[in-house]
Design an enzyme around this catalytic site. Structure first.
Site, PDB file in Angstrom:
ATOM      1  N   LYS A 107     -55.502  12.180  20.622  1.00  0.00           N
ATOM      2  CA  LYS A 107     -56.887  11.713  21.318  1.00  0.00           C
ATOM      3  C   LYS A 107     -57.266  12.655  22.427  1.00  0.00           C
ATOM      4  O   LYS A 107     -58.334  13.218  22.477  1.00  0.00           O
ATOM      5  CB  LYS A 107     -56.979  10.419  21.624  1.00  0.00           C
ATOM      6  CG  LYS A 107     -58.398  10.093  22.233  1.00  0.00           C
ATOM      7  CD  LYS A 107     -58.026   8.499  22.453  1.00  0.00           C
ATOM      8  CE  LYS A 107     -58.968   8.203  23.554  1.00  0.00           C
ATOM      9  NZ  LYS A 107     -59.126   6.596  23.915  1.00  0.00           N
ATOM     10  N   GLU A 145     -45.533  15.561  24.435  1.00  0.00           N
ATOM     11  CA  GLU A 145     -44.561  15.654  23.378  1.00  0.00           C
ATOM     12  C   GLU A 145     -45.319  16.497  21.875  1.00  0.00           C
ATOM     13  O   GLU A 145     -44.695  16.952  21.296  1.00  0.00           O
ATOM     14  CB  GLU A 145     -44.380  14.183  23.023  1.00  0.00           C
ATOM     15  CG  GLU A 145     -43.508  13.476  23.866  1.00  0.00           C
ATOM     16  CD  GLU A 145     -44.259  12.783  25.305  1.00  0.00           C
ATOM     17  OE1 GLU A 145     -45.165  13.127  25.492  1.00  0.00           O
ATOM     18  OE2 GLU A 145     -43.428  11.660  25.844  1.00  0.00           O
ATOM     19  N   GLY A 202     -56.263   4.573  21.720  1.00  0.00           N
ATOM     20  CA  GLY A 202     -55.052   5.047  21.054  1.00  0.00           C
ATOM     21  C   GLY A 202     -54.546   3.891  20.141  1.00  0.00           C
ATOM     22  O   GLY A 202     -54.284   4.147  18.776  1.00  0.00           O
ATOM     23  N   ARG A 203     -54.120   2.858  20.618  1.00  0.00           N
ATOM     24  CA  ARG A 203     -53.674   1.858  19.942  1.00  0.00           C
ATOM     25  C   ARG A 203     -54.338   0.762  18.968  1.00  0.00           C
ATOM     26  O   ARG A 203     -53.976   0.164  18.581  1.00  0.00           O
ATOM     27  CB  ARG A 203     -52.811   0.741  21.072  1.00  0.00           C
ATOM     28  CG  ARG A 203     -53.695   0.369  22.062  1.00  0.00           C
ATOM     29  CD  ARG A 203     -52.739  -0.385  23.254  1.00  0.00           C
ATOM     30  NE  ARG A 203     -53.594  -0.511  24.243  1.00  0.00           N
ATOM     31  CZ  ARG A 203     -54.103   0.070  25.370  1.00  0.00           C
ATOM     32  NH1 ARG A 203     -53.970   1.374  25.158  1.00  0.00           N
ATOM     33  NH2 ARG A 203     -54.976  -0.409  26.413  1.00  0.00           N
ATOM     34  N   GLU A 229     -49.305  -2.607  25.932  1.00  0.00           N
ATOM     35  CA  GLU A 229     -50.071  -1.602  26.343  1.00  0.00           C
ATOM     36  C   GLU A 229     -51.480  -2.175  26.969  1.00  0.00           C
ATOM     37  O   GLU A 229     -52.135  -1.652  27.763  1.00  0.00           O
ATOM     38  CB  GLU A 229     -50.002  -0.461  25.633  1.00  0.00           C
ATOM     39  CG  GLU A 229     -50.398   0.722  26.614  1.00  0.00           C
ATOM     40  CD  GLU A 229     -50.348   2.311  25.785  1.00  0.00           C
ATOM     41  OE1 GLU A 229     -50.974   2.423  24.883  1.00  0.00           O
ATOM     42  OE2 GLU A 229     -49.445   2.913  26.201  1.00  0.00           O
ATOM     43  N   HIS A 275     -29.900 -12.370  10.761  1.00  0.00           N
ATOM     44  CA  HIS A 275     -28.471 -11.844  10.647  1.00  0.00           C
ATOM     45  C   HIS A 275     -28.262 -11.409  11.998  1.00  0.00           C
ATOM     46  O   HIS A 275     -27.243 -10.813  12.235  1.00  0.00           O
ATOM     47  CB  HIS A 275     -28.096 -11.453   9.613  1.00  0.00           C
ATOM     48  CG  HIS A 275     -28.264 -12.132   8.479  1.00  0.00           C
ATOM     49  ND1 HIS A 275     -27.466 -13.101   7.662  1.00  0.00           N
ATOM     50  CD2 HIS A 275     -29.423 -12.365   7.486  1.00  0.00           C
ATOM     51  CE1 HIS A 275     -28.031 -13.646   6.643  1.00  0.00           C
ATOM     52  NE2 HIS A 275     -29.061 -13.041   6.301  1.00  0.00           N
ATOM     53  N   LYS A 299     -44.841  10.061  33.625  1.00  0.00           N
ATOM     54  CA  LYS A 299     -45.400  11.412  32.946  1.00  0.00           C
ATOM     55  C   LYS A 299     -45.176  12.456  34.230  1.00  0.00           C
ATOM     56  O   LYS A 299     -44.824  13.712  34.101  1.00  0.00           O
ATOM     57  CB  LYS A 299     -46.706  11.479  32.335  1.00  0.00           C
ATOM     58  CG  LYS A 299     -46.711  10.718  31.244  1.00  0.00           C
ATOM     59  CD  LYS A 299     -47.961  10.770  30.628  1.00  0.00           C
ATOM     60  CE  LYS A 299     -48.227   9.766  29.223  1.00  0.00           C
ATOM     61  NZ  LYS A 299     -49.868   9.810  28.995  1.00  0.00           N
TER      62      LYS A 299
HETATM   63  O1  LIG Z   1     -53.301  10.469  21.295  1.00  0.00           O
HETATM   64  P1  LIG Z   1     -52.727  10.931  22.589  1.00  0.00           P
HETATM   65  O2  LIG Z   1     -53.951  11.665  23.548  1.00  0.00           O
HETATM   66  O3  LIG Z   1     -51.927  12.282  22.384  1.00  0.00           O
HETATM   67  O4  LIG Z   1     -52.058   9.993  23.346  1.00  0.00           O
HETATM   68  C1  LIG Z   1     -50.961   9.283  22.901  1.00  0.00           C
HETATM   69  C2  LIG Z   1     -50.614   8.093  23.666  1.00  0.00           C
HETATM   70  O5  LIG Z   1     -50.038   8.546  24.948  1.00  0.00           O
HETATM   71  C3  LIG Z   1     -50.416   7.809  25.885  1.00  0.00           C
HETATM   72  O6  LIG Z   1     -49.076   7.832  26.687  1.00  0.00           O
HETATM   73  C4  LIG Z   1     -50.715   6.459  25.951  1.00  0.00           C
HETATM   74  O7  LIG Z   1     -49.816   5.626  26.529  1.00  0.00           O
HETATM   75  C5  LIG Z   1     -51.040   5.899  24.744  1.00  0.00           C
HETATM   76  O8  LIG Z   1     -51.980   4.941  24.738  1.00  0.00           O
HETATM   77  C6  LIG Z   1     -51.463   6.854  23.640  1.00  0.00           C
HETATM   78  O9  LIG Z   1     -51.631   6.369  22.403  1.00  0.00           O
END
Ligand SMILES: O=P(O)(O)OC[C@H]1O[C@H](O)[C@H](O)[C@@H](O)[C@@H]1O
Length: 526
Positions: free
Chosen positions: A212, A218, A269-270, A356, A387, A502
C-alpha cells in the site's frame, strides 16, 4: 449527534459491572444448557450462525450489553464510518474498506472521485487482466501461459490474501474454478524468497508486488530478490510483475510493471483482503467470478452489521461479549479455533486484524485510557490444537475465552468411515465435545484430573468453507474488531506501534548504534 466517550465514563458500563456473574457450569448443564444452545443463536450471512450459548452471559448480562451498545452509539458510529466520516483520527483518513464490496450508505466522494466507482473500476480492471492471463492473451516473453502467481507483500499485504487463498484452494480444485497455483513471499529472511523461488518455474510465474505504501523494506527487498532471479534466468522482469499499491505511492508511476492496480489510503492494510490487495491474487488463482462471490458474502455480512438491534447483529453481539470478557471478567486473551484445515492461516490473519487495530493505550484523541483494550489473539485449527495447547485452556490458571468455527461439510468430500463414523463427523464431534467440556467441566477427586469448567466459548457454524461463507466470516471479524474499537474509544485504523522497531532497525543497518543496540548488533554479526 455522535459523541466519543471512554468506556469507563458510560453509565451503562457501570451498570454492566454490577450485573450478577453467570455460573457457566450451572447454566450449561442439563436442560438449561440445551435451551441455551437453541436460543442463544443469531443467523449470519451465507448460512452461517453465531451461537453464544456457552458464553458467560445470561438475559440480564445481554440486556446490559444492549444498553451499552446504545449508549456507545455503535450502530450510529458504523453508519458515520461507511458514510465517509474521518474515523481514522490518527491519520486523518476515511475508513472505506466496506465499499470495496458494496454500497452500504451514501455515495462518498474523496480526492475528487466517487470511491465506490473507484473500487469497482479496479475490480473490473483486475478481472479483465486475470481473464486475459487465463486465456493466454497475456503471456510471458516467450508467448507461453503463466501457470503460477506469486504474491510479494507483508502484514496486511500478505496475511489476509494468503489465508483466503489457502481457505479456497481445495474448494476451487473440487469445483473446477482453480486456474493458477499461488505462492507467497513475505519475510525478509532470505530463506523465504529462496524457498519459494526454488519451488516454482520462474519462467511461467507472474509476481504480484503488493505494498500500500510502496516503502516497506521487506517487500522492496524481496522484489529485488525476485528481479535478480528473473534476470539470472534470462527473463525480463517487467514482463513478469504487476503491482498493487496506492495511487500516491512511489510504485504507482513506475514502468517496471506489466500492470498496476490500486487501492487507497482509506483502506487499512489489515482490512484490504476485499480490495485490489486480495483481488489480484485471488482473481488470478480462482477466476474473477470466485472473487466476486467472496465479495458478495462479505457485503451480505456488512448489511447485518448495520442492524441497530444487537440481537440481530452478530458482529456487534460478538464484540460486546468480548468487551464483557475483557473489561468485566478480566480475561486477557482470546483463542480462535477453526475446526477446518482450510482455515489454517485464518487465526494468523485475525492476530493482525485484532491486535494491530485495538492494541492501543490511548483513545482516539490521544489521551491515555484507564481500562484494558484489545486481547491477545492466538489460535490453530482443531483438532490439531487439542493435542497441543488445550491443556492450558482446560486446566490452566488463566481463563481464555474461545472462538470456535465449524462446518457441517468438508470441501473435497473425500472421506472414509472408520469405526462407524466419517472423518468429518469425528471433526465435528470434537468441536461439540470441546464446547461442553470447557463450559461444564467434570469433577474428580483427583485434583489433577479435575476440570473446573466455566470456560466460555462461542461457535460460528456453517455448511462449508466456500467463497461466499468465507467472505461473510471475514467481514464478521472485521466488523467485530471495529465495534470493539468504538466501545474502547480507540482508533482501530492506525498502527503507530510498529514504527519504532523499523526506525531502530534502519539505524542498526546504517551502523549508527550505541549502548545495548550496538552490543546486540555485534552479537548478531551485522
Ligand atoms: O502494504 P504495505 O504498505 O507494504 O504495509 C505492510 C504492513 O506493514 C506495516 O508495518 C503495518 O504494520 C501493516 O499494517 C501493513 O499491512
Amino acid at each position: 449527534m455522535i459523541t466519543w466517550n471512554n468506556l469507563d465514563t458510560l453509565a451503562s458500563f457501570k451498570e454492566l459491572e454490577k450485573v450478577e456473574r453467570v455460573n457457566l457450569v450451572e447454566a450449561m448443564t442439563g436442560e438449561s444448557g440445551a435451551e441455551r444452545v437453541k436460543n442463544y443463536s443469531v443467523p449470519m450471512a451465507e448460512g452461517l450462525t453465531y451461537n453464544y450459548a456457552a458464553k458467560q452471559v445470561d438475559d440480564k448480562v445481554l440486556a446490559a450489553l444492549a444498553k451499552l451498545a446504545d449508549e456507545a452509539q455503535l450502530a450510529e458510529k458504523f453508519e458515520a464510518l461507511y458514510n465517509g466520516e474521518v474515523i481514522n483520527t490518527g491519520e486523518k483518513r476515511l475508513v472505506l474498506h466496506h465499499m470495496t464490496r458494496g454500497q452500504l450508505g451514501e455515495a462518498v466522494e474523496a480526492d475528487g472521485v466517487d470511491k465506490r466507482a473507484f473500487y469497482t473500476e479496479q475490480q473490473a480492471k483486475i478481472a479483465d487482466f486475470a481473464n486475459k492471463v487465463h486465456a493466454g492473451e497475456i503471456t510471458n516473453g516467450a508467448g507461453e501461459k503463466f501457470t503460477t502467481v506469486v504474491q510479494i507483500g507483508i502484514g496486511g499485504s500478505d496475511l489476509g490474501p494468503r489465508a483466503m487463498y489457502l481457505a479456497l484452494e481445495n474448494w476451487a480444485k473440487k469445483n473446477d474454478t482453480f486456474k493458477m497455483e499461488a505462492k507467497f513471499i513475505s519475510n525478509v529472511d532470505p530463506d523465504d524468497a529462496a524457498a519459494v523461488l526454488n519451488s516454482i518455474d520462474v519462467a511461467h510465474s507472474i509476481f504480484v508486488l503488493v505494498s500500500k505504501s510502496g516503502t516497506t523494506l521487506e517487500t522492496l527487498t524481496n522484489e529485488s530478490f525476485v528481479k535478480d532471479a528473473l534476470k539470472n534466468a534470462g527473463l525480463d522482469a517487467s514482463k513478469h510483475m504487476i503491482a498493487v499499491t496506492s495511487e500516491t505511492s512511489p510504485l504507482a508511476k513506475s514502468d517496471d510493471y506489466l500492470a498496476a492496480f490500486f487501492m487507497d489510503d482509506y483502506i487499512g492494510g489489515r482490512y484490504s483482503s476485499t480490495s485490489a490487495v486480495g483481488g489480484a491474487v485471488l482473481s488470478l488463482a480462482f477466476g474473477p467470478e470466485v472473487f466476486a462471490q467472496f465479495l458478495d458474502g462479505a457485503a451480505a455480512e456488512d448489511v447485518l452489521s448495520k442492524n441497530k438491534d444487537v440481537f440481530k447483529n452478530p458482529a456487534m453481539l460478538d464484540a460486546l461479549i468480548g468487551v464483557y470478557e475483557r473489561n468485566v471478567l478480566g480475561y486477557p486473551s482470546t483463542a480462535v479455533l477453526p475446526y477446518s484445515q482450510a482455515l489454517s492461516r485464518f487465526p494468523a490473519h485475525l492476530q493482525q486484524l485484532d491486535m494491530e487495530s485495538n492494541g492501543k493505550s490511548v483513545n482516539r484523541f490521544g489521551e491515555p485510557v484507564d481500562y484494558s483494550t484489545g486481547p491477545v489473539i492466538f489460535g490453530e485449527p482443531g483438532t490439531n490444537g487439542q493435542h497441543s495447547f488445550y491443556q492450558l485452556l482446560h486446566q490452566g490458571t488463566d481463563i481464555v475465552p474461545l472462538q470456535f468455527v465449524g462446518y457441517k461439510n468438508s470441501q473435497m468430500a473425500t472421506d472414509v468411515v472408520i469405526q462407524d463414523s466419517t472423518s468429518q463427523q469425528k471433526l465435528c464431534a470434537n468441536v461439540a465435545a470441546q464446547i461442553v467440556a470447557f463450559a461444564c467441566g467434570k469433577s474428580d477427586e483427583n485434583r489433577n484430573k479435575n476440570f473446573e469448567g466455566g470456560r466460555p466459548s462461542s461457535i460460528i457454524i456453517g455448511e462449508q468453507v466456500n467463497p461466499g461463507s468465507l467472505g461473510a466470516l471475514l467481514a464478521h471479524f472485521e466488523n467485530k474488531v471495529m465495534f470493539q474499537g468504538f466501545v474502547w474509544n480507540v482508533n482501530s485504523f492506525d498502527q503507530e506501534g510498529v514504527q519504532l522497531g523499523k526506525v531502530l532497525a534502519k539505524r542498526v543497518l546504517a551502523h549508527e548504534t550505541e549502548g545495548a543496540l550496538k552490543v546486540f548488533s555485534d552479537l548478531l554479526n551485522i
